[in-house]
Design a protein around this motif. Structure first.
Motif, PDB file in Angstrom:
ATOM      1  N   GLU A   1      39.676  12.925  72.386  1.00  0.00           N
ATOM      2  CA  GLU A   1      38.492  13.663  72.800  1.00  0.00           C
ATOM      3  C   GLU A   1      38.444  15.061  72.185  1.00  0.00           C
ATOM      4  N   GLU A   2      39.575  15.746  72.146  1.00  0.00           N
ATOM      5  CA  GLU A   2      39.595  17.091  71.550  1.00  0.00           C
ATOM      6  C   GLU A   2      39.309  17.039  70.051  1.00  0.00           C
ATOM      7  N   ALA A   3      39.872  16.043  69.366  1.00  0.00           N
ATOM      8  CA  ALA A   3      39.633  15.909  67.929  1.00  0.00           C
ATOM      9  C   ALA A   3      38.147  15.652  67.662  1.00  0.00           C
ATOM     10  N   LEU A   4      37.536  14.786  68.473  1.00  0.00           N
ATOM     11  CA  LEU A   4      36.108  14.513  68.305  1.00  0.00           C
ATOM     12  C   LEU A   4      35.260  15.729  68.663  1.00  0.00           C
ATOM     13  N   ARG A   5      35.636  16.439  69.732  1.00  0.00           N
ATOM     14  CA  ARG A   5      34.907  17.660  70.089  1.00  0.00           C
ATOM     15  C   ARG A   5      34.891  18.636  68.917  1.00  0.00           C
ATOM     16  N   ASP A   6      36.050  18.854  68.311  1.00  0.00           N
ATOM     17  CA  ASP A   6      36.135  19.801  67.210  1.00  0.00           C
ATOM     18  C   ASP A   6      35.288  19.357  66.020  1.00  0.00           C
ATOM     19  N   GLU A   7      35.335  18.056  65.694  1.00  0.00           N
ATOM     20  CA  GLU A   7      34.557  17.545  64.557  1.00  0.00           C
ATOM     21  C   GLU A   7      33.052  17.636  64.818  1.00  0.00           C
ATOM     22  N   PHE A   8      32.616  17.231  66.015  1.00  0.00           N
ATOM     23  CA  PHE A   8      31.184  17.293  66.325  1.00  0.00           C
ATOM     24  C   PHE A   8      30.704  18.739  66.436  1.00  0.00           C
TER      25      PHE A   8
ATOM     26  N   ASN B   1      46.494   6.052  78.453  1.00  0.00           N
ATOM     27  CA  ASN B   1      47.391   7.176  78.231  1.00  0.00           C
ATOM     28  C   ASN B   1      46.575   8.463  78.206  1.00  0.00           C
ATOM     29  N   PHE B   2      46.799   9.335  79.193  1.00  0.00           N
ATOM     30  CA  PHE B   2      46.004  10.556  79.285  1.00  0.00           C
ATOM     31  C   PHE B   2      46.151  11.420  78.038  1.00  0.00           C
ATOM     32  N   LEU B   3      47.388  11.562  77.530  1.00  0.00           N
ATOM     33  CA  LEU B   3      47.613  12.410  76.360  1.00  0.00           C
ATOM     34  C   LEU B   3      46.855  11.873  75.150  1.00  0.00           C
ATOM     35  N   TRP B   4      46.880  10.571  74.959  1.00  0.00           N
ATOM     36  CA  TRP B   4      46.135   9.953  73.845  1.00  0.00           C
ATOM     37  C   TRP B   4      44.640  10.244  74.014  1.00  0.00           C
ATOM     38  N   ASN B   5      44.125  10.024  75.231  1.00  0.00           N
ATOM     39  CA  ASN B   5      42.707  10.300  75.489  1.00  0.00           C
ATOM     40  C   ASN B   5      42.368  11.746  75.164  1.00  0.00           C
ATOM     41  N   ARG B   6      43.246  12.653  75.567  1.00  0.00           N
ATOM     42  CA  ARG B   6      42.998  14.077  75.335  1.00  0.00           C
ATOM     43  C   ARG B   6      42.958  14.385  73.843  1.00  0.00           C
ATOM     44  N   TYR B   7      43.924  13.849  73.086  1.00  0.00           N
ATOM     45  CA  TYR B   7      43.937  14.070  71.637  1.00  0.00           C
ATOM     46  C   TYR B   7      42.661  13.544  70.986  1.00  0.00           C
TER      47      TYR B   7
ATOM     48  N   ALA C   1      38.874  11.041  64.012  1.00  0.00           N
ATOM     49  CA  ALA C   1      37.712  11.828  64.443  1.00  0.00           C
ATOM     50  C   ALA C   1      36.880  12.280  63.250  1.00  0.00           C
ATOM     51  N   SER C   2      37.544  12.682  62.191  1.00  0.00           N
ATOM     52  CA  SER C   2      36.830  13.118  61.001  1.00  0.00           C
ATOM     53  C   SER C   2      36.001  11.976  60.412  1.00  0.00           C
TER      54      SER C   2
END
Length: 181
Positions: A59-66, A51-57, A169-170
């Motif tokens: 990846e974006e959540a991890l990007r923000d946390e890292f 699911n592209f939307l799931w992947n995006r959520y 992600a957190s």
């Protein structure tokens, strides 16, 4: 009449954000102690659900946390839609990764996903993250995460994707930072 509709729509959006589903995530990891993880290590993040939307959520959540922790990341969904991967696309992806300055790839794999019988929101999901060193091909860090809804707020799957992945992600980034120098 148009003003009333606009106000009602605005209130609906505000209320839905106030009463958004809350999640708690638990993580446990193993680390190859011979691998020295550093804040200087740049990471290419790949979530590999269909699911592209799931992947995006994810990846974006991890990007923000890292990023908050001073680690630079690259998102696979910035370059590719991973649901349609075939051999040619995988080769293109790896070319892109090796052309970047990333030193590691973090694969996030959704293992189990449960929804509420009524309400349709995400009840729980389990995921595994594996951080692979691009030079050696070895797994430097592996983490398992369980994410559970605090309650059933009768929200849709789409409404609960983002808060569930933010919680995951957190927990993942916090666990990762235990090993970073």
């Amino acid at each position: 009449m148009k003003k009333l509709v606009a106000v009602l729509l605005l209130l609906t959006v505000l209320l839905s954000s106030i009463y958004a589903q809350e999640y708690i995530s638990y993580s446990a990891s193993s680390n190859n102690k011979s691998q020295n993880l550093s804040k200087q290590d740049e990471i290419w993040i790949i979530s590999d659900s269909n699911n592209f939307l799931w992947n995006r959520y994810v990846e974006e959540a991890l990007r923000d946390e890292f990023t908050q922790r001073g680690i630079k990341v690259f998102l696979n969904t910035d370059y590719f839609d991973v649901k349609d991967f075939n051999e040619d696309n995988i080769d293109l992806m790896y070319d892109e990764i090796f052309d970047s300055t990333a030193t590691h790839i973090l694969f996030i794999t959704i293992e189990e996903l449960y929804t509420f019988t009524y309400g349709g929101g995400i009840k729980q999901f389990d995921t595994t993250g594996s951080l692979i060193d691009l030079k050696s091909g070895e797994v430097a860090f592996r983490v398992g995460i369980a994410t559970e809804a605090v309650s059933n707020d009768q929200l849709s799957y789409n409404a609960t994707c983002k808060p569930s992945t933010l919680s995951m992600a957190s927990a993942l980034a916090t666990e990762y930072m235990r090993y970073v120098k």
